[in-house]
Design an enzyme around this catalytic site. Structure first.
Site, mmCIF file in Angstrom:
data_model
loop_
_atom_site.group_PDB
_atom_site.id
_atom_site.type_symbol
_atom_site.label_atom_id
_atom_site.label_comp_id
_atom_site.label_asym_id
_atom_site.label_seq_id
_atom_site.Cartn_x
_atom_site.Cartn_y
_atom_site.Cartn_z
ATOM 1 N N SER A 221 0.839 -1.192 0.000
ATOM 2 C CA SER A 221 0.000 0.000 0.000
ATOM 3 C C SER A 221 0.873 1.240 0.000
ATOM 4 O O SER A 221 2.036 1.198 0.407
ATOM 5 C CB SER A 221 -0.912 0.056 1.238
ATOM 6 O OG SER A 221 -1.657 -1.110 1.400
ATOM 7 N N ASN A 222 0.261 2.348 -0.400
ATOM 8 C CA ASN A 222 0.841 3.673 -0.179
ATOM 9 C C ASN A 222 -0.170 4.493 0.597
ATOM 10 O O ASN A 222 -1.376 4.357 0.390
ATOM 11 C CB ASN A 222 1.103 4.425 -1.487
ATOM 12 C CG ASN A 222 1.643 3.560 -2.594
ATOM 13 O OD1 ASN A 222 2.637 2.877 -2.419
ATOM 14 N ND2 ASN A 222 0.988 3.593 -3.743
#
Length: 776
Positions: A221-222
């Site tokens: 994820s970011n």
């Protein structure tokens, strides 16, 4: 009456005072808080554009009921299939040798069944249910009633084609949802080792199944939270961009959940979870990224020379515990047979084996895994408490107290311009790692685990005062950062959450510092640094879907020079030319330079550290390492071999050198093949898209960017734009099966309605009331 104010419909009063039963498996689990006949068991489901349900109820029972019903309307087959998995019953209905999920684990159905029968045994599931709060029990019971109500009302003969009249579709129970929650909690730990646990047998017990090596990355994820000192309007902004498999168990579902005066939260949930996991309220927004903390550790066991099912701890011989696990298996003739195995466990946890990683169960050595999330029954409680929180301070406090988020960082910002980073999850508390750690296969480090000496009691997990379960670090001792600037994470440790105030000094199993950062972390920090002006929500949306591949910025120039320095075969020369002319973006119109360079770079996974012209410098972690030492003969030979293999792979897959990415990077569903923009995790794109290797003219998309949200605030509350890359419904016949996917491809964000006025004004607005007897 309050009910009339809430529902504006006297007809709904007939749904009042409906009682919901406790789980049939455990009558002792009833509590007076959870099951009072006077509970109001109904909900209002309002749908807006793209099929997003806004569910309003008077209490948790009604809220769960509304969500369970709405979810079944969109994904009844998906959840029925998931329940089959977590109950360990796939081999009863499907070929036991086929993979349970082709793009998640190599475990065949039979190995999956033995694993889930083991980790979701009756005693454990009952203990997990008994550990739930009254609110969570009510949510789960309501969800069960809603799902079952839909199933009754629709009828099995009228379900979507994927499960129409299927013998494996059944009504569900609260225990089914507990099993599903446990699967989610174990996703990055024990569930990574399914065949290793299910096939672990002592030496001399006959042939043992082959065990495929665990995959290095299943979830990523970011996330970026911008504070008031850096945002355009002085308020907080949150970008959330989880990357998960585009398959059943972790397929997000958008929903808005409201109990007036108590809860008003919108975002996404997972199958069977009656809470929002990533989302926003009127006061703040948050997202999650998979963290690097050690939620599990492996143990190397020294075995008793007289018996391979006994192990030594401080010189004392300890017997392994044994459990017989039985699975019903459908044979080629359609007849059911029962297969039984004895599985073994230790004081640390279950025994496992990975021969290819040097972890075979021999006469002298065995291995076990201790998993913090095996005893973490607090995930639903944690996310529900987050949704109810009124401020970032309360958000921090409930995480520090419950420590129930199984494997995530939390990145948040609020309407007043404050930001918050939390690396709070159940983390192994090992007092002296240096003295206890033993050698292990390098791939295991990519799974954020270490192997400890199981022959010494001192290498066990230590208790920490204030922790909600034995052996984990207390929430107050885990990394936290608050500011008005920004916080970020892209699956590296807590160290560079904000480089201006690095987080250091934590135990290595919590957070490591002064190590090279992943390419997405470097890309995200580079993007923030590049914006000299104040950041807006539009800037964050552009960042998320720019399709820039960070690796191109640090190796492409040297690849051009390297290619120019040698003579090549025609296919390799074609690869060099496309790499040289590629624009560094993985867009639909990008040339094959991305595919060739990706193949080369991923082929060098185990050797990248020795390739750099400028090595990593802890004082400059964003700009280093960079460049390729291609003039070094050894490095040059490795690059040439990797380039040749990449070119050969593309050619063998039937992909032409002049193809465009949008014609070969494809998501197949409902008889359609859609070109998907984005680059692989290894290439460092914030818009990560995972695919199978090139084959049959395509790179088939298996996961990556899933739910996108950029949430800011104005004087009227949250301003949220979002996309669900694979859309709301897994049913190919649904109008909401690919509608958001098409928007994702075109980068057309959807503004989410949140206030009552916005919901009512939506052009696709519809409304229904539901109770245990169905929709009205």
């Amino acid at each position: 009456m309050q009910q009339r104010q809430l529902w504006r419909s006297g007809a709904l009063l007939s749904l009042l005072f409906l009682a919901l039963p406790a789980p049939a498996q455990d009558e002792s689990a009833k509590t007076e808080e959870s099951y009072q006949p006077a509970k109001l068991a109904f909900a209002e489901i309002r749908r807006t554009s793209f099929g997003i349900p806004h569910i309003k109820a008077w209490n948790e029972t009604g809220l769960g009921l509304g969500l369970g019903y709405a979810y079944a309307e969109d994904n009844v087959c998906l959840i029925a299939d998931e329940i089959l998995t977590v109950a360990g019953q796939r081999s009863r209905y499907f070929d036991p040798s086929l993979p349970s999920y082709p793009h998640w684990t190599a475990a065949p159905n039979l190995e999956s069944d033995f694993f889930f029968r083991s980790v979701n045994d009756e005693a454990t599931v009952k203990a997990a249910w008994n550990a739930q709060t009254a609110e969570v029990r009510a949510l789960l019971s309501g969800y069960v009633a809603g799902f079952n109500s839909y199933l009754d009302q629709a009828g099995r003969a009228h379900l979507p084609e994927a499960c129409r009249n299927a013998p494996w579709v059944r009504k569900i129970t609260e225990y089914d949802l507990i099993r599903m929650a446990r699967r989610i909690a174990l996703f990055t730990t024990s569930a990574m080792f399914v065949p290793a646990i299910s096939s672990a047998q002592p030496p001399g017990q006959g042939a043992r199944p082959a065990v495929a090596a665990p995959k290095q990355r299943l979830a990523a994820s970011n996330a970026l939270a911008v504070g008031g000192d850096r945002s355009e309007n002085g308020r907080g902004i949150v970008l959330g961009q989880p990357h998960l498999p585009w398959i059943n168990q972790l397929r997000f579902y958008q929903a808005h959940l409201t109990i007036p005066g108590k809860l008003d939260v919108m975002g996404v949930t997972l199958p069977g979870m009656p809470v929002v996991g990533i989302g926003f309220t009127r006061n703040f927004a948050w997202s999650h990224t998979v963290n690097t903390s050690a939620h599990a550790t492996l143990y190397a066991l020294e075995l008793d020379s007289k018996d391979p099912t006994r192990y030594l701890v401080d010189g004392r011989s300890v017997p392994m515990s044994r459990r017989e696990i039985s699975v019903q298996v459908r044979g080629p003739d359609g007849q059911l047979q029962t297969q039984t195995r004895t599985l073994y466990s230790t004081q640390y946890g279950p025994v496992l084996r990975y021969p290819d990683l040097g972890m075979e169960w021999s006469s002298t050595r065995a291995y076990a895994i201790r998993d913090a999330n095996a005893a973490n029954h607090r995930a639903i409680e944690q996310w529900y408490a987050m949704g109810k929180a009124r401020s970032l301070e309360e958000l921090k406090q409930v995480n520090q107290r419950i420590v129930g988020n199984p494997w995530n960082n939390t990145i948040a910002a609020d309407k007043d311009g404050r930001t918050l980073y939390l690396d709070i999850s159940p983390t192994a508390n090992v007092r002296d790692l240096a003295a206890c750690e033993v050698e292990q296969a390098p791939v295991l480090y990519t799974l954020n685990t270490v192997t400890l000496d199981g022959s010494r009691q001192s290498c066990g997990w230590a208790n920490d005062a204030g922790a909600p379960q034995p052996g984990i670090v207390a929430g107050r001792n885990l990394p936290v950062l608050q500011n008005r600037d920004y916080v970020q994470n892209a699956n590296d440790s807590a160290w560079l959450t904000n480089p201006a105030t690095p987080l250091t000094g934590f135990a290595p199993l919590v957070s490591r510092e002064y190590l090279p950062q992943g390419p997405r972390t470097r890309q995200l920090l580079s993007e923030v640094r590049a914006h000299r002006q104040a950041l807006s929500s539009a800037d964050l949306r552009d960042m998320a879907l720019s399709d820039k591949a960070f690796i191109a910025s640090v190796v492409q120039d040297d690849m051009r020079r390297f290619c120019a320095s040698r003579s090549w075969q025609p296919d390799e020369q074609a690869a060099c030319e496309r790499i040289a002319s590629w624009d560094g973006v993985a867009g639909l119109n990008s040339n094959m330079g991305y595919v060739y360079l990706r193949g080369l770079w991923e082929g060098l996974t185990a050797e990248r550290d020795g390739l750099w012209a400028v090595p990593f410098d802890p004082a400059d972690p964003v700009a280093t390492p960079r460049g390729l030492a291609y003039t070094d003969p050894v490095v040059g030979a490795k690059l040439a071999a990797a380039l040749g293999a990449s070119a050969a792979g593309v050619k063998a897959a039937g992909i032409g050198a002049d193809a465009k990415l949008g014609a070969v990077q494809l998501y197949s569903s409902a008889g359609r093949r859609l070109g998907i923009p984005g680059a692989s995790d290894a290439m460092g794109a914030l818009n990560t898209i995972d695919t199978d290797p090139p084959a049959e003219g395509a790179l088939n998309v298996t996961g990556g960017t899933s739910y996108l949200q950029v949430v800011g605030f104005d004087d009227n509350g949250p301003v949220a734009n979002a996309l669900l890359s694979y859309s709301q419904s897994a049913n190919p016949a649904s109008p909401h099966h690919l509608d958001q996917t098409e928007r994702f491809i075109r980068k057309e964000w959807i503004k989410l309605p949140f206030s009552e006025a916005q919901i009512a004004a939506d052009p696709a607005y519809s409304r229904k009331a539901v109770g245990p007897s169905g929709a009205h």
